[in-house]
Design a protein around this motif. Structure first.
Motif, short mmCIF file in Angstrom:
data_model
loop_
_atom_site.label_atom_id
_atom_site.label_comp_id
_atom_site.label_asym_id
_atom_site.label_seq_id
_atom_site.Cartn_x
_atom_site.Cartn_y
_atom_site.Cartn_z
N ARG A 1 -8.25 -6.56 2.46
CA ARG A 1 -7.32 -5.99 3.42
C ARG A 1 -7.75 -6.39 4.83
O ARG A 1 -8.79 -6.99 5.04
N GLU A 2 -6.91 -6.04 5.79
CA GLU A 2 -7.27 -6.26 7.19
C GLU A 2 -8.54 -5.48 7.48
O GLU A 2 -8.67 -4.31 7.11
N LEU A 3 -9.51 -6.14 8.13
CA LEU A 3 -10.85 -5.55 8.25
C LEU A 3 -10.86 -4.23 8.99
O LEU A 3 -11.73 -3.38 8.75
N ARG A 4 -9.91 -4.02 9.89
CA ARG A 4 -9.87 -2.78 10.67
C ARG A 4 -8.92 -1.75 10.08
O ARG A 4 -8.62 -0.74 10.72
N ALA A 5 -8.43 -2.00 8.88
CA ALA A 5 -7.48 -1.06 8.25
C ALA A 5 -8.12 0.31 8.08
O ALA A 5 -9.32 0.42 7.81
N ASP A 6 -7.31 1.34 8.26
CA ASP A 6 -7.80 2.72 8.10
C ASP A 6 -8.20 2.98 6.65
O ASP A 6 -7.60 2.45 5.71
N ILE A 7 -9.21 3.80 6.50
CA ILE A 7 -9.70 4.18 5.17
C ILE A 7 -9.53 5.69 5.01
O ILE A 7 -9.96 6.46 5.86
N TYR B 1 -17.86 2.59 0.01
CA TYR B 1 -17.08 3.77 0.42
C TYR B 1 -18.00 4.93 0.77
O TYR B 1 -17.79 5.61 1.79
N GLN C 1 -16.84 -0.08 7.42
CA GLN C 1 -15.39 -0.14 7.29
C GLN C 1 -14.92 -1.56 7.00
O GLN C 1 -14.10 -1.80 6.11
N TYR D 1 -8.33 3.11 -4.60
CA TYR D 1 -8.85 1.92 -3.91
C TYR D 1 -9.38 0.89 -4.91
O TYR D 1 -9.22 -0.32 -4.71
N ASN E 1 -13.11 -2.93 3.47
CA ASN E 1 -11.80 -3.58 3.50
C ASN E 1 -11.88 -5.03 3.02
O ASN E 1 -10.93 -5.55 2.44
N LEU F 1 -11.56 -5.13 -0.64
CA LEU F 1 -10.18 -4.89 -1.06
C LEU F 1 -9.22 -5.97 -0.58
O LEU F 1 -8.02 -5.90 -0.84
#
Length: 440
Positions: free
Chosen positions: A236-242, A161, A227, A22, A231, A234
């Protein structure tokens, strides 16, 4: 004792973990870091621009002028030469020398052109050399600034994280506590049906379940916020899986010898001093001459009279030596000297502050490890106590209030265990940041 080894070490794991992946992604996608990289590229372009000042400048220039009227100048050539011509004609008894009229010429040229290719080049100019050095040092400063942000970004990503994992762990604790509370309610219902329970116990069970559900909802909100922030770092899309396949126990037990790295802040300050020293040298060289040369190749004449004679060349040298500027150059030198002195004081103070911060971060890891060890014992004791009380309650030995108290103790001990566990990791990430030990 095994946890105390973490005081001396908190780099990365021996093998790359999901967290390292990540971090690598963030180095590529983080918006702020991309902006830092753009600044580095701009500094490199500025250096190329400074280097180009050594090269000659070639330009094509052309002009056309034509006018009539306005001011004029009279040339009395007739008045001057006609008497002479008359005498010559009389002596030669001929008309070989005719009479001429006076001439009047306007200042404006008529149908005049001038086209040329002009080349100019600096031959000696220390400012160009110093400017090139300044641009080179600026690139180094921009790169150091990007590395500094990377260092801080690593800490933020790790902290975010761990907070996300903590929120998931708390949700699991509340879920288990809710299952225990629901199971306790079922036991109360059976006891009440058999005439051994009390209706008040059912009301207490409902209250306990509602309270845990509220805590679960709050933990869910915290998890979503963690979460989205992770994201965001990074890009990324705010609801992206981690991914959560991070080996917490392995991280807690990791023991590596760490040699603290050089802090980017100190390097940045040192390089900034170097840049200011270059500026001082440039200011001190104000008395040196600036020499440049130029060459023009072109043609000029009237449009109706273009021939080989209209071609020309024109070359020369130009020297500029300052004589008096109202002491402005001396004032610039003094300002540069004061800037350097101030920057050196800042460097010395910052070095001491960073040393202190590193030691404090190290002690925070030690303190969090001690707290974690204590929470581990409390968690084990609370778990064992809950098992005994629940067994006793089912057998009619323990009271319901003892069961509720045991469940509360277990839930609080488990929550405290989760908090202390990730506090160690968060404190270790902070220590890693202060020690500048994560390889960028």
């Amino acid at each position: 004792m095994k946890y105390l080894l973490l005081l001396l070490a908190w780099p990365v794991l021996g093998q790359k973990s999901v967290l390292d992946d990540y971090i690598a992604t963030a180095f590529q996608q983080n918006i702020t870091l991309q902006q830092k990289n753009i600044q580095v590229e701009k500094a490199m372009i500025a250096l190329k621009s400074a280097q180009s000042l050594y090269q000659p400048t070639v330009a094509f220039q052309g002009g056309y002028q034509s006018g009539q009227g306005g001011r004029s100048i009279a040339f009395p050539v007739g008045d001057l030469l006609n008497p002479v011509y008359s005498t010559l004609n009389a002596l030669t008894k001929s008309t070989a020398f005719p009479q001429i009229a006076n001439v009047e010429t306007n200042f404006f040229p008529r149908d005049f052109y001038d086209v040329k290719v002009q080349t100019s080049m600096p031959l000696y100019n220390k400012d160009i050399s110093y400017n090139k050095q300044i641009q080179e040092q600026s690139i180094s400063l921009q790169r150091e600034d990007a590395s500094l942000y990377k260092r801080e970004l690593v800490k933020q990503i790790k902290t975010a994280y761990f907070q996300y994992l903590l929120s998931l762990g708390l949700q699991k604790v509340y879920e288990n506590a809710l299952n225990l509370a629901i199971e306790g309610k079922k036991v109360n219902e059976k006891l009440l049906a058999n005439g051994k329970g009390l209706p008040a116990y059912l009301l207490r069970s409902d209250s306990e379940i509602a309270n845990i559900q509220a805590q679960m909802a709050d933990a869910s909100k915290q998890s979503q916020a963690a979460q989205m922030y992770f994201n965001f770092l990074l890009n990324r899309e705010l609801r992206a899986d981690i991914r959560i396949d991070f080996e917490v126990e392995k991280a807690l037990n990791a023991a590596y010898n760490v040699t603290p790295g050089a802090r980017e802040e100190l390097s940045l300050l040192s390089k900034s001093i170097g840049l200011q020293e270059t500026v001082l040298k440039m200011n001190e060289s104000f008395y040196l001459p600036k020499v440049s040369g130029f060459l023009s190749l072109g043609s000029q004449s009237t449009i109706y009279d273009i021939n080989a004679k209209s071609a020309y060349y024109f070359l020369g040298l130009q020297m500029d030596i300052p004589i008096f500027t109202g002491k402005r150059n001396l004032y610039k030198i003094k300002q540069s000297q004061l800037d350097i002195a101030s920057a050196r004081n800042t460097l010395d103070l910052s070095a001491k502050q960073f040393t202190m911060a590193t030691e404090i971060a190290q002690k925070n890891v030690q303190s969090s490890l001690v707290s974690f060890q204590a929470s581990t014992k409390s968690f084990e004791a609370a778990s064992a106590y809950l098992r005994l009380i629940e067994k006793g309650y089912k057998e009619g030995v323990s009271t319901y209030l003892e069961t509720v108290d045991a469940r509360n103790q277990w839930m609080n001990a488990t929550i405290n265990y989760q908090l202390k566990q990730f506090n160690v990791l968060i404190a270790a990430a902070a220590y890693e940041r202060e020690a500048a030990s994560y390889p960028l």
